[in-house]
Design an enzyme around this catalytic site. Structure first.
Site, PDB file in Angstrom:
ATOM      1  N   GLN A 124       0.851  -1.189   0.000  1.00 54.87           N
ATOM      2  CA  GLN A 124       0.000   0.000   0.000  1.00 54.87           C
ATOM      3  C   GLN A 124       0.889   1.242   0.000  1.00 54.87           C
ATOM      4  O   GLN A 124       1.639   1.484   0.959  1.00 54.87           O
ATOM      5  CB  GLN A 124      -0.931   0.036   1.214  1.00 54.87           C
ATOM      6  CG  GLN A 124      -1.940   1.178   1.103  1.00 54.87           C
ATOM      7  CD  GLN A 124      -2.754   1.396   2.357  1.00 54.87           C
ATOM      8  OE1 GLN A 124      -2.218   1.845   3.355  1.00 54.87           O
ATOM      9  NE2 GLN A 124      -4.042   1.086   2.303  1.00 54.87           N
TER      10      GLN A 124
ATOM     11  N   TYR B 284      -5.539  11.112   3.911  1.00 58.82           N
ATOM     12  CA  TYR B 284      -4.143  11.299   3.539  1.00 58.82           C
ATOM     13  C   TYR B 284      -4.062  11.980   2.164  1.00 58.82           C
ATOM     14  O   TYR B 284      -5.068  12.449   1.637  1.00 58.82           O
ATOM     15  CB  TYR B 284      -3.392   9.978   3.622  1.00 58.82           C
ATOM     16  CG  TYR B 284      -3.318   9.467   5.044  1.00 58.82           C
ATOM     17  CD1 TYR B 284      -2.504  10.102   5.985  1.00 58.82           C
ATOM     18  CD2 TYR B 284      -4.116   8.410   5.476  1.00 58.82           C
ATOM     19  CE1 TYR B 284      -2.469   9.684   7.312  1.00 58.82           C
ATOM     20  CE2 TYR B 284      -4.085   7.981   6.804  1.00 58.82           C
ATOM     21  CZ  TYR B 284      -3.262   8.619   7.714  1.00 58.82           C
ATOM     22  OH  TYR B 284      -3.240   8.223   9.022  1.00 58.82           O
TER      23      TYR B 284
ATOM     24  N   GLY C 280      -9.389  -6.149   9.026  1.00 60.67           N
ATOM     25  CA  GLY C 280      -8.243  -5.566   9.683  1.00 60.67           C
ATOM     26  C   GLY C 280      -8.000  -6.147  11.049  1.00 60.67           C
ATOM     27  O   GLY C 280      -7.089  -6.955  11.239  1.00 60.67           O
TER      28      GLY C 280
END
Length: 375
Positions: free
Chosen positions: A99, A182, A327
């Site tokens: 990623q 982000y 996750g």
């Protein structure tokens, strides 16, 4: 769970099942270099039944992260460290994407890596995000006003170079981090991006940076490029009115669907990742999957955020998604996939105190010491 554990081809790679491990920041690298404890962590999850692993966010250049031990991929020592991990994951029978991550304005100028970089904290516009807490800096300061990046193509070139390095490190593909406030998300968002040039203003212009970056990554990895998006997220002080959200992400997805991507991951709304400012939640709550799936006619869809095993099976078997990412399940259960397939309970509790490690503490604690089930 018969459908969940069937193979799937993504780009030029076939994964063994539809149960992926999503990116999870753990802050365990040796400064910015992947190390042996990270190797153990990823191999544990590959052995534990992950069809596809997406690494924690990998910084594409030196940045002042809130997690000072976040790994990078801009120099040879980092490439070599990741190569050990990709080899280990492949030997365990799984596949792994990197990623690619740029913090944008969610960096701090006083962080050691930002100082070492010798450049300002860059963002689409000179607008500070609210919040933040850099606990390793004196006074635990929040976010600061960034410097506007005059030429965004410089950042796109950094993403492309990171993809070249990821290929050298043996990754099967790359996932562009376009979520949770982000850099890529900052370009998409009308609050953080108030430019008046071709990179801002209209939904089409605000989506330009993400699309041009994806095109650059495709030049390196061909069909083995993906993107993660969180249209409902308010994390890191982003979030637009619903119609602007649909217009912006809708355009992005329509155009991305033409690029032959491996997949798009939609992150659902997560209440605990939605901060409160001025007495109200920052995000835009809506059903992300049903809203944006129609914009993709050719690209496989993954979804994550709070997906239970039963829901995962229903989503995949119904054809609503090609696969799911989890996750916390993988964080606390190194054999998460094997447990689900065998019908074992998910009974390891998350230890928040060791989530990101700490100076002077054994990095294995809360990282590679979670127990596997008895089979």
């Amino acid at each position: 769970m018969s459908t969940l554990f069937t193979p799937l081809t993504l780009g030029s790679t076939t994964i063994s099942n539809r149960l992926g491990m999503s990116a999870l920041t753990r802050s365990r690298s040796s400064k910015t270099v992947p190390n042996d404890i990270m190797l153990k962590y990823y191999v544990q999850r590959a052995t534990g039944g992950a069809g596809l692993i997406v690494t924690e966010g990998v910084l594409i250049t030196r940045q002042g992260s809130e997690w000072p031990e976040a790994p990078g991929i801009w120099e040879k020592s980092q490439i070599d460290g990741w190569k050990k991990i990709t080899d280990g994951v492949h030997n365990a029978g799984s596949k792994i994407y990197a990623q690619l991550w740029h913090l944008g304005r969610i960096a701090h100028p006083d962080a050691p890596e930002q100082i070492a970089a010798g450049v300002p904290v860059y963002a689409p516009s000179a607008i500070s995000a609210r919040g933040g807490k850099f606990r390793f800096l004196p006074g635990a300061p929040g976010y600061v006003k960034p410097t506007k990046i005059e030429d965004p193509t410089v950042l796109i070139a950094q993403f492309k170079e990171a993809a070249i390095n990821a290929k050298a490190a043996g990754f099967d593909g790359v996932e562009l981090h376009g979520a949770t406030g982000y850099l890529v998300h900052q370009f998409l968002d009308s609050a953080s991006n108030q430019r008046t040039d071709k990179w801002g203003g209209s939904p089409e212009n605000r989506a330009r940076f993400a699309l041009e970056t994806l095109k650059a990554l495709v030049e390196v990895f061909g069909p083995n490029v993906a993107v993660k998006l969180s249209p409902a997220s308010g994390y890191n002080d982003v979030g637009m009115p619903l119609q602007d959200t649909i217009d912006t992400f809708g355009h992005l997805l329509r155009e991305a669907d033409k690029l032959g991507l491996a997949y798009v991951t939609f992150m659902r709304y997560v209440p605990y990742l939605d901060p409160v400012f001025d007495g109200k939640k920052r995000g835009t709550q809506h059903d992300v999957l049903s809203t944006f799936s129609p914009f993709l006619t050719k690209t496989p869809i993954f979804v994550n955020a709070g997906i239970t095993p039963a829901e995962a099976e229903e989503l995949v078997s119904s054809g609503k998604v090609a696969g799911v990412f989890n996750g916390v399940g993988w964080l606390t259960h190194p054999d998460f996939g094997t447990r689900i397939k065998a019908g074992k309970p998910l009974d390891n509790a998350l230890d928040f105190a060791t989530l990101y490690g700490a100076e002077g503490v054994d990095p294995a604690l809360g990282y590679t010491d979670y127990k596997e089930a008895v089979y």
